[in-house]
Motif scaffolding. Sequence first.
Motif, mmCIF file in Angstrom:
data_model
loop_
_atom_site.group_PDB
_atom_site.id
_atom_site.type_symbol
_atom_site.label_atom_id
_atom_site.label_comp_id
_atom_site.label_asym_id
_atom_site.label_seq_id
_atom_site.Cartn_x
_atom_site.Cartn_y
_atom_site.Cartn_z
ATOM 1 N N ILE A 144 48.298 38.826 48.898
ATOM 2 C CA ILE A 144 47.397 37.719 49.339
ATOM 3 C C ILE A 144 47.842 36.794 50.056
ATOM 4 N N ASN B 141 44.589 31.788 41.717
ATOM 5 C CA ASN B 141 43.746 32.768 42.290
ATOM 6 C C ASN B 141 42.919 33.321 41.241
ATOM 7 N N MET C 69 34.739 32.927 46.694
ATOM 8 C CA MET C 69 34.658 33.890 45.322
ATOM 9 C C MET C 69 33.295 33.777 44.895
ATOM 10 N N VAL D 295 39.485 37.811 50.835
ATOM 11 C CA VAL D 295 40.872 37.757 50.946
ATOM 12 C C VAL D 295 41.551 37.649 52.184
ATOM 13 N N VAL E 7 44.967 44.630 47.140
ATOM 14 C CA VAL E 7 44.390 43.281 46.630
ATOM 15 C C VAL E 7 43.595 44.079 45.326
ATOM 16 N N LEU F 183 41.167 42.800 41.767
ATOM 17 C CA LEU F 183 40.285 42.046 40.949
ATOM 18 C C LEU F 183 40.225 42.385 39.628
ATOM 19 N N VAL G 48 42.777 33.244 49.300
ATOM 20 C CA VAL G 48 41.513 33.606 48.613
ATOM 21 C C VAL G 48 40.639 32.676 49.359
ATOM 22 N N CYS H 28 38.202 36.136 36.252
ATOM 23 C CA CYS H 28 38.658 37.229 37.271
ATOM 24 C C CYS H 28 39.922 36.793 38.035
ATOM 25 N N ALA I 51 35.836 38.529 45.846
ATOM 26 C CA ALA I 51 36.394 37.602 46.473
ATOM 27 C C ALA I 51 36.970 37.964 47.874
ATOM 28 N N TYR J 292 36.577 42.259 48.470
ATOM 29 C CA TYR J 292 37.136 42.807 47.283
ATOM 30 C C TYR J 292 36.227 42.961 46.067
ATOM 31 N N VAL K 246 42.623 37.368 40.721
ATOM 32 C CA VAL K 246 42.979 38.232 42.090
ATOM 33 C C VAL K 246 44.435 38.249 42.335
#
Length: 121
Positions: free
Chosen positions: A27, A75, A33, A98, A1, A3, A30, A21, A96, A110, A23
Amino acid sequence: VQLQAFGGGLVQAGGSLGLSCVVSGNIFRVNNMAWYRQAPGKQRELVAAITRGANTNYADSVKGRFTISRDNVKNIVYLQMNNLKPDDTAVYYCNADVTTSPSSSFTSSYWGQGTLVTVSS
């Protein structure tokens, strides 16, 4: 993952700036955040957070000036910053939580690489 954050830069006090941002990677979902920031010589602090259902939470110092939002399909999490002040100068990090597997509720947190926002007086 992974970001990846975009949108930092230099802006005059009173101006506006938008951060985003993305992601990506392995995944399933998510969840929460958030945006954090770290100014020189200071600890990292929460700026704003948003749940998957779009419930939001803001630091007192940014309430009424910053808006966090998200796109659950793409995402992406956004941070719109208005009426910026020199005290908002910091490296901004997205975060985030995840879930990577549909068969597990386990989530991992993450971080993005950070993007510098500089507000001149």
